[in-house]
Design a protein around this motif. Structure first.
Motif: not given
Length: 841
Positions: A74-85, A173-178, A108-111, A236-241
């Motif tokens: 799943r995509w990982a992101r920082d759960g402590e801040s807005s992923p759109y800023d 915002s997010g990171l995906l590693v598979q 690997i990819t990221a946004d 820890a990262v937050r799982a997104e999509g």
């Protein structure tokens, strides 16, 4: 001393040993000015410390299962801040290996963007720009950077938020590693990945390209990418999509549809800055840009240093500082300097000229030793100005250099002749083309970094002829197809956050697909664009005015054709003249051209009815335009029915579409070439002027029509500009068309059948007595070496020379593989066979 790193925080090891200083093989004698006010630089041979190169990372193919099913990750992101800023994030994952693996492939990819470090060493960066329907991921084998025991993957991810570049599409915002297989699954996100938001980097908005940076070294998590870094305070990262490949979403839909990267990883090559041009506020400036003589800046000092790369480049600047706590260092980047009237003038001149403070980074050191600062995105510059203010702590600049970056084109093609001026045009043109090519083609690297159809068609042909690499062209064709609006036309530029439509560019997209079809045997790729071609042509059919049989006036969107000064109207800049009820003859004939190319493609793929329809409409448009716009007295086409204005553009297209009868075309070309009262083609549209030149049998003039390019070189330009002076952009690859035409026109190498199945070589040496070159072909290289048996009589010599008569030719043509073709000269033909062919004609 070993530097530590923010910005991209590169975990490279720089060579700090001064025991064997080297002069880089690629460097020429450099110029240094140590004192302010010197009129001209002094030439000196400098010892330079080598810059460490990054290790090459192997690309790989994704596991087939990852192309057809939802990923485990799943995509990982920082759960402590807005992923759109706006945000810069550091992700880490440490894991153990019993032994160093032979392969360890990850996807690997990221946004928006990322840079991957493996055990502190830079590995790769991305994601290659696309859109939410084609979100590209990289597949790389990182095994060479791993070892037995504890290993660390560290990834810097940044999101420009509201300040992201115009070319950057984004979801959040997010990171995906598979991992590619179960063997690599330990590094899958979210897993045990940790994240930290870096508050030390603040953005400075810059139009189009997004943002530049202000970096507070005292708040930076130095060493974050290294294996031994203490990340216990990270969360820890937050799982997104889910990670879902394109075509395999069912219930939830896509956040981003994953697609394997279609192009290679970008190049990064060390690049030293050779010249210090001036300084203010310091008694002496050491040769710190060599890496061998650090510059000491005393406490409580304000100073300025102007550096000159001597040519325009795209590079990641890397600045290594020691001490200087409380100081401010501004790095301002310029394509050129400006005089008091805001004019650039000769790009080599610095007296009375200043750098424009629009593109700059600011660094505030933390006072520690060997800190390396590097921005998250490359900078475009010829000049860098360092403006430095220190407080109570002296500052040492240990080094400043760049890492050139761009699409990794290889210069396989070549051209040489007995006129040395053309070699300089080739050099400057190829540099321009390279700086305008990254993960997409760019209109310009300094101002916009956007992929426009009109630019890209020309850039793609240059790429094919000089490098033979068609992957970036394929990316562009596909991107423009994805950009089509519900109306049916393509966007003018793509990827792009804000939709902009230039309908004539949709026509050039059709021409571009046809170009690809002629140069590459890849019909499966071409076939997929037939629906898009039909939709563009049908939109245009709806714009035909039944009262005139031409395109109507005031079509929707922006009908840009060329940056003609006389066409500059604030509401519709670059649009050709038209009447209240009479549309442009130029765009009508552009449509005729695209109709014919589209018809040829449709016929090849079995749609004979559609082909016949569009071919008929295209021919009728040409005939009607001639009938209604031809001026018998002037002997040329009006810009619209009854217009008082004329242009090269309308008559160029009249020739190319045969709207102007064949028996009149040469006379018309001569007329528009000599009549300076009509609207003139700028650098961009001279590509089409040359097409008309060839069609009228006058291509031997081409080598004597290059004065605009000589003028740019004489003004100190190291790349070719967007427009004649005054120009906004100093680097626009649509002005590099000579790199194509030296090979396609002077050398005369062109496809003689779709897929480059055969070749036609019809040279047009003009005033030249010797020409030779190499043109990449899918089967290998086409090599041509020719000389006149009777040297031509030049009327003046040099740039404006011409030659009388064709005379004879001798030389050799070598065709690769099984390629066959024909050699055409002065009305005669010679059949060409695979291998060596002797020419004596």
């Amino acid at each position: 001393m070993k530097p530590t790193f923010p910005f991209a925080c590169l975990g490279l090891l720089l060579c700090w040993s001064a025991s064997s200083p080297e002069i880089r093989a690629a460097a020429s004698p450099s110029t240094v000015i140590a004192a302010a006010g010197a009129a001209e630089p002094k030439t000196a041979i400098r010892n330079t410390r080598p810059i460490a190169a990054f290790p090459a990372v192997r690309t790989a193919a994704p596991d087939s299962g990852l192309l057809t099913a939802t990923w485990e990750t799943r995509w990982a992101r920082d759960g402590e801040s807005s992923p759109y800023d706006f945000g810069v994030y550091h992700f880490r994952r440490s894991f153990d290996l019993a032994a160093r693996p032979e392969t360890f492939v990850i996807n690997i990819t990221a946004d928006n963007r990322y840079r991957l470090f493996v055990n502190g060493t830079p590995a790769c960066w991305g994601s290659a720009r696309g859109d939410l329907r084609s979100w590209y991921y990289e597949t790389v084998d990182i095994a060479p950077l791993l070892h037995a025991g504890r290993n660390t993957l560290a990834v810097q991810v940044w999101n420009g938020g509201e300040l992201k570049p115009q070319a950057q599409v984004s979801f959040m915002s997010g990171l995906l590693v598979q991992g590619n297989t179960e063997a690599e699954s330990a590094v899958n996100t979210p897993g045990e990945w940790k994240v930290f938001r870096n508050e030390a980097i603040a953005p400075t908005p810059v139009s189009y390209v997004g943002f530049f940076e202000q970096i507070d070294g005292s708040r930076y998590p130095w060493g974050w990418e290294q294996p031994g870094y203490d990340d216990s305070s990270w969360h820890a990262v937050r799982a997104e999509g889910e990670g879902i490949p394109f075509g395999h979403s069912i219930y939830g839909g896509y956040q981003r549809a994953l697609v394997p990267r279609q192009i290679p990883l970008m190049e990064e090559t060390p690049l030293r800055i050779p010249q210090i041009r001036r300084s203010e506020g310091l008694a002496r400036v050491s040769d710190f840009i060599s890496g061998c003589d650090p510059l000491q800046i005393p406490a409580r000092t304000t100073c300025s240093i102007l550096l000159d790369q001597t040519f325009l480049t795209n590079a990641y600047p890397e600045l290594i500082l020691s001490g200087g706590k409380g100081a401010t260092v501004r790095l301002a980047y310029g394509e050129a300097l400006f005089d008091s009237h805001k004019q650039k003038g000769n790009r080599n001149e610095i007296d009375g000229r200043t750098i424009e403070l629009t593109h700059y980074d600011i660094v505030r050191p933390d006072g520690a030793e060997g800190r390396l600062y590097r921005p998250v995105w490359f900078r475009t510059y010829r000049y860098i100005q360092l403006d430095i203010t220190t407080t109570g702590d002296p500052l040492t600049i240990e080094d400043l250099y760049g890492r050139f970056t761009g699409y990794p084109f290889t210069e396989r093609g070549s051209f040489s002749c007995d006129d040395p001026g053309l070699a300089k045009i080739w050099e400057v043109g190829w540099r321009t083309a390279r700086l305008c090519a990254m993960e997409t083609y760019f209109d310009c690297p300094y101002y916009e970094q956007l992929q426009y159809v009109g630019d890209t068609r020309i850039q793609a042909l240059i790429s094919l002829y000089v490098s033979g690499d068609d992957r970036l062209m394929r990316q562009a064709i596909r991107a423009f197809d994805l950009s089509r609006s519900p109306e049916g036309i393509t966007a003018s530029r793509y990827p792009n956050l804000q939709m902009q439509y230039i309908p004539p560019f949709s026509l050039y997209w059709i021409n571009m697909v046809h170009d690809y079809w002629m140069h590459r045997d890849d019909e499966a790729f071409v076939r997929q664009f037939l629906p898009g071609i039909r939709s563009v042509l049908e939109w245009y059919v709806g714009q035909i005015d039944p009262a005139t049989g031409m395109l109507r006036s005031r079509m929707p969107h922006w009908s840009f054709v060329d940056w003609v000064r006389a066409w500059w109207v604030p509401e519709r800049p670059g649009c050709p003249p038209e009447g209240e009820k009479a549309g442009s003859s130029i765009i009508t004939l552009n449509l005729s051209s695209a109709m014919r190319d589209g018809a040829e493609l449709l016929a090849r793929f079995g749609d004979r009815a559609g082909a016949a329809r569009y071919d008929s409409i295209g021919r009728q448009l040409a005939a009607t335009t001639y009938e209604q716009c031809w001026d018998e007295q002037r002997g040329m086409l009006h810009d619209y029915i009854g217009s008082p204005t004329f242009s090269q553009h309308a008559n160029i297209m009249g020739i190319l579409t045969d709207a102007i009868p064949a028996e009149q075309q040469q006379e018309v070309f001569n007329r528009i070439d000599s009549d300076t009262t009509i609207s003139q083609a700028t650098f961009y549209y001279r590509f089409y002027l040359t097409r008309a030149l060839k069609k009228t049998g006058l291509a031997d003039r081409y080598s004597s029509m290059l004065q605009p390019w000589y003028d740019m070189i004489d003004m100190g330009l190291s790349t070719f500009a967007e427009n004649p002076e005054p120009t906004r952009s100093d680097c626009h690859a649509w002005s590099s068309s000579p790199n194509y035409d030296f090979l396609a026109t002077i050398l005369g190498v062109e496809p003689d059948a779709p897929g480059f199945a055969s070749v036609r070589i019809e040279p047009h040496p003009g005033h030249l007595n010797r020409i030779s070159g190499v043109v990449p072909h899918p089967q290998g290289d086409i090599r041509v070496e020719l000389r006149r048996t009777q040297p031509g009589n030049r009327n003046s010599g040099g740039r404006n020379s011409t030659v009388s008569g064709h005379g004879g030719l001798r030389g050799e043509v070598t065709l690769p593989g099984t390629l066959t073709g024909r050699f055409v000269w002065n009305g005669r033909e010679i059949a060409l066979s695979p291998g060596l062919n002797n020419i004596n004609i």
